[in-house]
Write a protein that holds these residues in place. Structure first.
Motif, PDB file in Angstrom:
ATOM      1  N   LYS A 254      -3.550 -19.946  87.722  1.00 11.77           N
ATOM      2  CA  LYS A 254      -4.225 -19.693  89.002  1.00 11.77           C
ATOM      3  C   LYS A 254      -5.577 -19.007  88.784  1.00 11.77           C
ATOM      4  N   TYR A 255      -5.590 -17.978  87.943  1.00 13.45           N
ATOM      5  CA  TYR A 255      -6.849 -17.260  87.700  1.00 13.45           C
ATOM      6  C   TYR A 255      -7.860 -18.146  86.978  1.00 13.45           C
TER       7      TYR A 255
ATOM      8  N   ASN B 111      -9.332 -20.211  89.695  1.00 10.57           N
ATOM      9  CA  ASN B 111     -10.227 -19.369  90.502  1.00 10.57           C
ATOM     10  C   ASN B 111     -11.547 -19.105  89.791  1.00 10.57           C
ATOM     11  N   LEU B 112     -11.450 -18.671  88.541  1.00 13.49           N
ATOM     12  CA  LEU B 112     -12.666 -18.322  87.809  1.00 13.49           C
ATOM     13  C   LEU B 112     -13.560 -19.540  87.586  1.00 13.49           C
TER      14      LEU B 112
ATOM     15  N   LYS C  94     -13.815 -22.078  89.545  1.00 12.74           N
ATOM     16  CA  LYS C  94     -14.463 -22.351  90.836  1.00 12.74           C
ATOM     17  C   LYS C  94     -15.627 -21.388  91.075  1.00 12.74           C
ATOM     18  N   ILE C  95     -15.395 -20.127  90.772  1.00  8.90           N
ATOM     19  CA  ILE C  95     -16.447 -19.119  90.976  1.00  8.90           C
ATOM     20  C   ILE C  95     -17.638 -19.420  90.061  1.00  8.90           C
ATOM     21  N   LEU C  96     -17.344 -19.750  88.801  1.00 10.99           N
ATOM     22  CA  LEU C  96     -18.427 -20.016  87.856  1.00 10.99           C
ATOM     23  C   LEU C  96     -19.174 -21.304  88.214  1.00 10.99           C
TER      24      LEU C  96
ATOM     25  N   ARG D 275      -9.072 -10.497  90.525  1.00 11.92           N
ATOM     26  CA  ARG D 275      -9.982 -11.650  90.388  1.00 11.92           C
ATOM     27  C   ARG D 275     -11.403 -11.156  90.126  1.00 11.92           C
TER      28      ARG D 275
ATOM     29  N   TYR E 140     -25.238 -15.032  82.937  1.00  4.20           N
ATOM     30  CA  TYR E 140     -24.723 -14.650  84.253  1.00  4.20           C
ATOM     31  C   TYR E 140     -25.360 -13.365  84.790  1.00  4.20           C
TER      32      TYR E 140
ATOM     33  N   ILE F 133     -13.552 -18.790  97.388  1.00  2.78           N
ATOM     34  CA  ILE F 133     -14.968 -19.135  97.617  1.00  2.78           C
ATOM     35  C   ILE F 133     -15.263 -19.289  99.111  1.00  2.78           C
TER      36      ILE F 133
END
Lengths: 99, 484
Positions: free
Chosen positions: A26-27, A30-31, A33-35, B354, B371, B415
């Protein structure tokens, strides 16, 4: 750059967080998607732009090196999950020779 | 009574039409009646508040009072309060009783305000819906089962339902303004450094700023008068005179230049929200303001830069929660490593983890330049956009949030949740002050408009909002079912 479950474990090690297999996936999702999302930063040319670390362009103020705070050692130690003889108690760090 | 603003209550107290004890009991009764459903408070300070009220009444009797003496105020549970639990919405600090007082709450105490309770919030102020609290989601009083926004959701809900005369919030990416918009109240994020962060639990230190959440702009001015000012205990708190924010509220806004970014007009805004914003622009124009289009080409990418910078700073700030000195510690740790890792894995919630993970990754060797450095450069470009725009205009107007409130549980993707802050984040990145105030209703739900001003121009923002509130009634509306 794709982050996988392995990478999550590695980052988790740095952040002192652990995840089970399901959470790792899951993480990772998530990560990624964020990146992917923050990837849009690369549409902007920032060559030669000074990075902005502070919202107001001011220098850090200095103060006299003088004691201004009272001694609150006992109050602080009262908050500790475990304290003894004025010290914080944590699990044993250095192992006994025999064991 | 619940229709009275803080300014009106302040007068009533000083004219001895009501005592602070009566007023405090009035709000405590309302909390009793409504907060089981709203969940806007983590701690209600019944006895403590009534004692403070008694002291306030004595001050008023003796003539030694301020505008806030005897006024019941709710404090976001991010401000350390000596002897009273400060949880920051986290299991990690569920047992934390601060050994010292934050500068902000200290200033309220000095002014004689009554702390009625500590409000619910997203864990460590990370969230836009208040669903991330260890103490459960907060309800928006305007509609069953909807969010109040976040992270200062408890404060927004409490003020909207009139469970306190005013509240404090903190704003890292919109956490005062967005919940203010979703709950139909007024919220101001001051210039970075205007309000001390001492004792305000850190999320992203270069962005965090505390501010007032109130019914009206006039109330916000009165509360900011108490909160603002230099503090040697916060090295980023600016040493600059604090004006009386109420003194120019009645200035005319004739000739005021309002900038509307062309980039925002084209953005993804709910049609009903866009309509309210257009109406607001019309009203302001009819009041004598001049509307100009401004270009802010980099604000779009602000959200991306924010979701690197804020998690990076958070991953560093939250390293302190290790189970050694205070807060949660896991049961029966096998060794030090196990204690750190299990304490943090058990003590932090999903969104906090997160962000720590995102920040740790962005700061780790090999990725720092791509980044973090890049995001700090983008931050500079956004700041330059504002600098350019403020050459032509006095304030910049946008919606506060692209939508009205939404149902609890409806936004599952992180998001999509982050996107609700798209209009508020750029002001944090630049360190500029921003205000949100109610400007209409869409399907019986409040809509907020945001004004961003130049550095230390809080008085200007409050002036414009106050003038708008003399022409309109949106700020006086009370959600159905919350009258006495």
């Amino acid at each position: 750059m794709q982050i996988d479950a392995n990478e999550i474990q590695k980052i988790g090690k740095l952040a002192k967080l652990s995840f089970d297999k399901k959470e790792q996936e899951k993480y990772a999702e998530n990560l990624n998607k964020i990146l992917d999302f923050v990837e849009q930063m690369n549409q902007y040319d920032t060559t030669g732009i000074t990075p902005m670390a502070h919202p107001l362009d001011i220098a850090q103020p200095m103060r006299k090196d003088a004691v201004t705070e009272p001694d609150v050692r006992e109050d602080m130690l009262k908050l500790a999950p475990e304290a003894n003889a004025g010290l914080y108690v944590v699990p044993q760090v250095i192992e006994d020779k025999e064991s | 009574m619940e229709h009275k603003t803080l300014a009106e209550l302040s007068k009533a107290l000083q004219n001895k039409e009501i005592s602070s004890v009566e007023l405090t009991q009035f709000y405590l009764d309302r909390i009793n009646k409504f907060d089981e459903k709203l969940n806007s408070f983590i701690t209600v300070c019944d006895e403590h508040a009534l004692n403070m009220a008694k002291a306030a009444d004595a001050r008023i009797q003796s003539g030694n009072f301020t505008a806030l003496t005897g006024i019941p105020v709710a404090q976001k549970d991010i401000f350390c309060t000596q002897g009273i639990k400060t949880s920051c919405g986290s299991k990690m600090l569920d047992n934390f009783i601060a050994p010292y007082e934050s500068t902000v709450t200290h200033k309220f105490n000095e002014a004689g305000a009554v702390m009625i309770g500590k409000t619910n919030m997203d864990e460590f102020a990370m969230g836009s819906s208040n669903e991330n609290s260890y103490y459960g989601a907060v309800q928006n009083p305007w509609k069953n089962n909807t969010v109040p926004g976040g992270s200062s959701g408890g404060s927004a809900s409490a003020v909207a339902a009139r469970l306190a005369a005013a509240a404090t919030g903190t704003d890292t990416g919109g956490s005062i303004r967005q919940p203010a918009a979703l709950c139909g109240i007024t919220g101001l994020k001051p210039t970075y450094g205007r309000v001390s962060r001492y004792g305000m639990i850190a999320f992203a230190s270069s962005l965090d700023q505390g501010g007032p959440m109130t019914q009206t702009a006039e109330d916000a001015a009165m509360v900011l008068n108490v909160m603002a000012g230099h503090d040697v205990k916060d090295s980023t708190c600016i040493n600059k005179d604090v004006p009386d924010y109420t003194s120019n509220l009645n200035d005319s806004i004739k000739g005021l230049r309002i900038g509307v970014p062309e980039e925002y007009i084209a953005g993804d805004i709910e049609a009903d929200v866009a309509k309210c914003i257009e109406e607001t622009i019309k009203t302001l124009r009819s009041m004598g303001a001049e509307i100009k289009t401004v270009k802010m080409p980099h604000t779009k990418v602000g959200l991306s830069a924010y979701y690197i910078i804020a998690p990076a700073e958070a991953s560093s700030n939250l390293a302190r929660y290790d189970g050694v000195r205070y807060g949660y510690r896991c049961n029966d740790p096998k060794n030090l490593e196990d204690m750190y890792t299990r304490t943090r894995s058990e003590g932090f919630g999903d969104e906090v983890k997160r962000r720590i993970m995102t920040g740790t990754y962005a700061l780790s060797a090999g990725y720092y330049d791509a980044y973090y450095l890049k995001a700090q450069q983008i931050r500079k470009l956004i700041s330059e956009d504002y600098k350019q725009a403020f050459k032509d205009v006095d304030v910049i107007l946008t919606p506060t949030s692209p939508s009205t409130t939404f149902e609890i549980g409806a936004v599952k993707d992180p998001i999509s949740m982050y996107l609700t802050d798209v209009f508020t984040i750029p002001a944090n990145l630049a360190g500029l002050p921003g205000i949100s105030f109610p400007c209409g209703m869409a399907n019986n739900l409040p809509v907020g408009v945001q004004l961003v001003g130049n550095y230390f121009e809080e008085a200007k923002l409050l002036n414009v909002a106050h003038q708008y509130q003399q022409e309109t009634n949106w700020h006086t509306m009370l959600p159905e079912g919350y009258s006495a």
